[in-house]
Design a protein around this motif. Structure first.
Motif, mmCIF file in Angstrom:
data_model
loop_
_atom_site.group_PDB
_atom_site.id
_atom_site.type_symbol
_atom_site.label_atom_id
_atom_site.label_comp_id
_atom_site.label_asym_id
_atom_site.label_seq_id
_atom_site.Cartn_x
_atom_site.Cartn_y
_atom_site.Cartn_z
ATOM 1 N N ASP A 296 57.213 102.178 -0.643
ATOM 2 C CA ASP A 296 58.618 102.491 -0.379
ATOM 3 C C ASP A 296 58.725 103.986 -0.036
ATOM 4 O OD1 ASP A 296 61.469 102.456 -0.427
ATOM 5 O OD2 ASP A 296 61.431 100.752 -1.799
ATOM 6 N N ARG A 464 65.593 94.649 7.687
ATOM 7 C CA ARG A 464 66.763 94.239 6.901
ATOM 8 C C ARG A 464 67.890 93.803 7.838
ATOM 9 N NH1 ARG A 464 69.268 98.220 2.340
ATOM 10 N NH2 ARG A 464 70.367 99.086 4.131
ATOM 11 N N ASP A 480 69.280 93.883 -0.599
ATOM 12 C CA ASP A 480 69.372 94.251 -2.015
ATOM 13 C C ASP A 480 70.102 93.201 -2.847
ATOM 14 O OD1 ASP A 480 68.027 96.435 -1.193
ATOM 15 O OD2 ASP A 480 69.718 97.818 -1.350
HETATM 16 C C1 GLC Z 1 67.184 99.974 0.314
HETATM 17 C C2 GLC Z 1 66.320 98.749 0.534
HETATM 18 C C3 GLC Z 1 65.371 98.589 -0.611
HETATM 19 C C4 GLC Z 1 64.535 99.846 -0.764
HETATM 20 C C5 GLC Z 1 65.433 101.055 -0.956
HETATM 21 C C6 GLC Z 1 64.672 102.358 -0.978
HETATM 22 O O1 GLC Z 1 68.026 99.786 -0.760
HETATM 23 O O2 GLC Z 1 67.081 97.600 0.749
HETATM 24 O O3 GLC Z 1 64.543 97.467 -0.427
HETATM 25 O O4 GLC Z 1 63.675 99.731 -1.848
HETATM 26 O O5 GLC Z 1 66.377 101.117 0.107
HETATM 27 O O6 GLC Z 1 63.956 102.544 0.179
#
Ligand code: GLC
Length: 766
Positions: A296, A464, A480
């Motif tokens: 991430d 997304r 999310d």
């Molecule tokens: C957004 C995404 C999530 C990710 C976060 C940080 O909320 O939907 O999946 O972990 O950003 O990048």
């Protein structure tokens, strides 16, 4: 609004009708796909969903009738009346779908005084809309319509009596049935009636609205704030044919790399490479199969895209290479927002090239995302897409095996981008209102192109935000969600409807992203995730960590059991993706797709099919240890016990925490792999076949699982046939990949037999 028809002409396969107040066009694309168009905004379609020539050049006839024009293809009759009212009939002259002739009847408006009361108490009162939209089509309800599709909407499978909007939205609140829009805009739905089925694809990228009989029971409608009146009426003998036709138009999910169908672990919260290494090592220590780890935003230097956080993640790429030695593939996140920072190469390049969206005054438009002040690549510009594609080289060189495109609605922390922010639509300027819903789609397309160019293997992209047609480039997840039982329940209809909408390769964050998972919820979620096309456990910073071993032995064993099951079923899942590339049918399907005459299937939200042979009936309620299962017609076998069950029946199946009820249709030959820790660990030279009594046949597909060689014939295809007399044959239909299976293991009613395979047809007595 269009007035009476004055004249018409037929030119190059397009029927143009000249009305008093506008032009209407009817274009048969195929016998079953008819485009209805009026240039209410611009002359051309400018579709972002449809690429390449899809007009098949079919023969159709045009006949002038007393009060309408009749356009007939081999499958359909389209009657166009004054005011551009369009009705569709099948070739037996049965009415499929008619335009509504009356006016819309808006609901009761609430007075300003009461609206104030509601707002004062904190209610989120939606705009009182009693207006017709700039573009609008109202269709008559015949009375028994069920509606499916519409992408990633919340709620149940059947959308009848609900209304939705298409405006890609990142709302971190817990998604409920009251949400009109989520991250994706897939303006396509399927209408199922007792005696007919059809689809409508409203190819309009502006903020659009779909009312499936909520406002009134007499009609349903779709409309948009701007753009053209541009929709496709899609006919077909059954739902699979509608999906096939829709994906003929907008494209199909291509065969993915095999490893991507394995298990993925992610967390927004792995803040150092040590953290990631420890998670990876633990999976291997515990013998839980896994292929992919996601990094991430923390792996980046100050959230600057195409950089590496050396302080916390070490030398760029070292982590990825080390993990690769242990069979792991790494996917990295990339957001669209580029940090505003002079001296940062991507920002400087973008400014120099004029690659970022601008204000109407011509300044670079600035908002904020993770890196703070950020600017937004203008993905509608092909030059910008090329630049973005070229940036993937940085990741490919580090050894990255897939790219995760997030925040591409686009999300922005200082309020939504104003509608007049200037973007490009290929060769002409446009604005955010037009490009918003295709922003993520175009970003994913650029990412796909870059990975294809620099890696060469089948690109793995996760996005997304989507628009219709995104399936050609990318997989998607539902954004999310939260660790809530409601979200596990919703995952089934949501993923099934995405599948019906062409998005075949999808999944939810297993365990839930926000909020805190419980051991029971994680266990039940992995039992659903095991069968969803994308199988990724992901969670948010600030929430309970949800790796499988953190909740005690029982939860660990349940996770392991279903992750192992996923790896056993990899060849089945891969076969389904092979089929998907040909038909557009997603692996995860609602029962209604294959049993459309079955009343019980219409609203079946708690079960789904994996392909057409397996039915999964998971427990998705806290504390439940039994599941009420419905099996549609035919004979089915309990996957765990082998018990025979007659379909068209409800019954109660015991389902303690470690049991997800699964049923396999009679006459099925289910391919399995032997146990593995990850794809590539050992040669896949043995195929296990689970054989279920009955008559049936099955086509199995095999290739190297990675590159595009299959498109030039480098694959093998096998046919397995089982007859009710107990014979099973294994035959090679196509040989183009040099690694034929060496051995088949046949499992039937608890007996196991092994056969060496040399390419010659095998006949086996069970
Ligand atoms: C957004 C995404 C999530 C990710 C976060 C940080 O909320 O939907 O999946 O972990 O950003 O990048």
């Amino acid at each position: 609004m269009f007035g009476n028809r004055k004249a018409y002409e037929v030119k190059e396969g397009v029927v143009t009708l000249f009305f008093e107040k506008g032009i209407g066009q009817i274009t048969p694309y195929t016998d079953e796909i008819i485009n209805v168009f009026s240039p209410t905004m611009c002359e051309e379609h400018r579709s972002k969903a449809i690429e390449g020539e899809k007009k098949a050049g079919i023969h159709f006839s045009v006949t002038e009738r007393i009060d309408h024009l009749e356009i007939t293809t081999a499958a359909l009759k389209v009657c166009v009346y004054d005011d551009f009212k369009v009705d569709f009939y099948d070739k037996e002259d049965r009415l499929l779908c008619a335009d509504y002739r009356g006016d819309r009847k808006f609901g009761m408006a609430i007075s300003e005084k009461f609206l104030e009361f509601l707002r004062a108490e904190g209610h989120d009162v939606p705009e009182q809309s009693d207006e017709n939209y700039a573009v609008q089509v109202v269709k008559k309800m015949e009375g028994d319509e069920c509606f499916y599709g519409l992408g990633d909407k919340t709620g149940f499978l059947n959308k009848r009596h609900y209304d939705y909007e298409m405006w890609n939205s990142d709302n971190p609140q817990a998604h409920t049935d009251a949400f009109k829009a989520l991250y994706k805009s897939i303006p396509f739905f399927i209408t199922l009636r007792r005696d007919c089925v059809y689809g409508i694809f409203f190819d309009n990228t502006y903020h659009s609205y779909f009312d499936m009989g909520k406002e009134k029971d007499d009609y349903f409608f779709f409309g948009a704030n701007a753009g053209n009146l541009d929709y496709y009426f899609i006919a077909g003998v059954n739902m699979p044919q509608i999906v096939k036709n829709y994906t003929y138009l907008t494209g199909r999910t291509p065969l993915p790399q095999l490893f991507t169908l394995g298990y993925h672990q992610s967390r927004w919260g792995y803040e150092t490479s040590a953290d990631v290494r420890a998670v990876a090592a633990k999976y291997r220590d515990l013998d839980i199969p896994i292929d992919t780890i996601h990094l991430d935003i923390d792996y980046m230097d100050q959230y600057k895209v195409f950089t590496w956080n050396e302080q916390d993640f070490g030398e760029p790429g070292a982590l990825i290479k080390d993990l690769a030695r242990d069979g792991f593939k790494v996917v990295t996140i990339i957001d669209p927002g580029v940090k505003l920072e002079e001296g940062y190469a991507k920002y400087d390049e973008g400014i120099a090239g004029g690659y970022f969206a601008k204000t109407p005054e011509g300044e670079t438009y600035v908002n904020a995302v993770w890196p703070g002040d950020a600017v937004f690549p203008d993905f509608g510009n092909p030059v910008v897409r090329n630049w973005w594609a070229d940036n993937q080289k940085y990741l490919v060189d580090l050894g990255v095996r897939g790219v995760w495109n997030d925040m591409n609605e686009p999300a922005s922390f200082r309020g939504e981008l104003p509608e007049d922010v200037v973007f490009t639509d290929e060769d002409q300027p446009t604005n955010h209102a037009a490009m918003h819903n295709v922003y993520g789609h175009l970003m994913a397309k650029a990412t796909y192109e870059g990975l294809k160019k620099y890696d060469g293997r089948r690109p793995f992209v996760i996005t997304r935000a989507c628009y219709s047609g995104s399936q050609k480039y990318t997989t998607a997840w539902t954004g999310d969600n939260q660790s809530l039982w409601e979200h596990l329940q919703m995952a089934i209809p949501q993923l099934c409807n995405m599948g019906l909408s062409g998005l075949a390769y999808v999944g939810t964050d297993v365990g839930g992203f926000g909020a805190d998972v419980t051991p029971e919820l994680l266990s039940r979620w992995v039992e659903v995730g095991c069968f969803s096309p994308l199988f990724r456990n992901h969670s948010s910073k600030g929430s309970t960590r949800q790796e499988p071993w953190l909740f005690g032995e029982e939860t660990l064993q349940i996770n392991k059991k279903y992750i192992e099951l996923r790896y056993k079923l990899l060849p089945y899942m891969y076969d389904l993706f092979w089929e998907c590339e040909k038909t557009g049918l997603a692996p995860m399907r609602p029962l209604i797709l294959h049993y459309e005459k079955d009343e019980e299937a219409k609203n079946e939200n708690g079960e789904f099919l994996l392909g057409s042979k397996m039915l999964v009936a998971p427990v998705v309620e806290q504390g439940q240890t039994h599941k009420m299962v419905y099996l549609p017609e035919g004979v089915w076998y309990d996957y765990w016990t082998g018990e025979k069950k007659e379909g068209k029946n409800f019954f109660i199946r015991e389902a303690p925490l470690d049991v997800c009820p699964i049923y396999v249709k009679a006459g099925t030959i289910l391919p399995n792999y032997e146990p593995m820790h990850y794809v590539g660990e050992h040669e896949l030279d043995t195929l296990i076949l689970d054989v279920y009594d009955g008559n049936g046949s099955y086509i199995h597909y095999q290739d190297n699982g990675e590159d595009f060689g299959y498109q030039s014939g480098e694959y093998n295809q096998y046919e397995f046939v089982i007859l009710a007399d107990g014979t099973l044959t294994i035959d090679l239909l196509h040989q183009g990949y040099d690694k034929l299976y060496k051995k088949f293991i046949i499992r039937h009613k608890g007996h196991t037999q092994e056969f060496a395979f040399t390419g010659k047809k095998l006949t086996i007595w069970l």
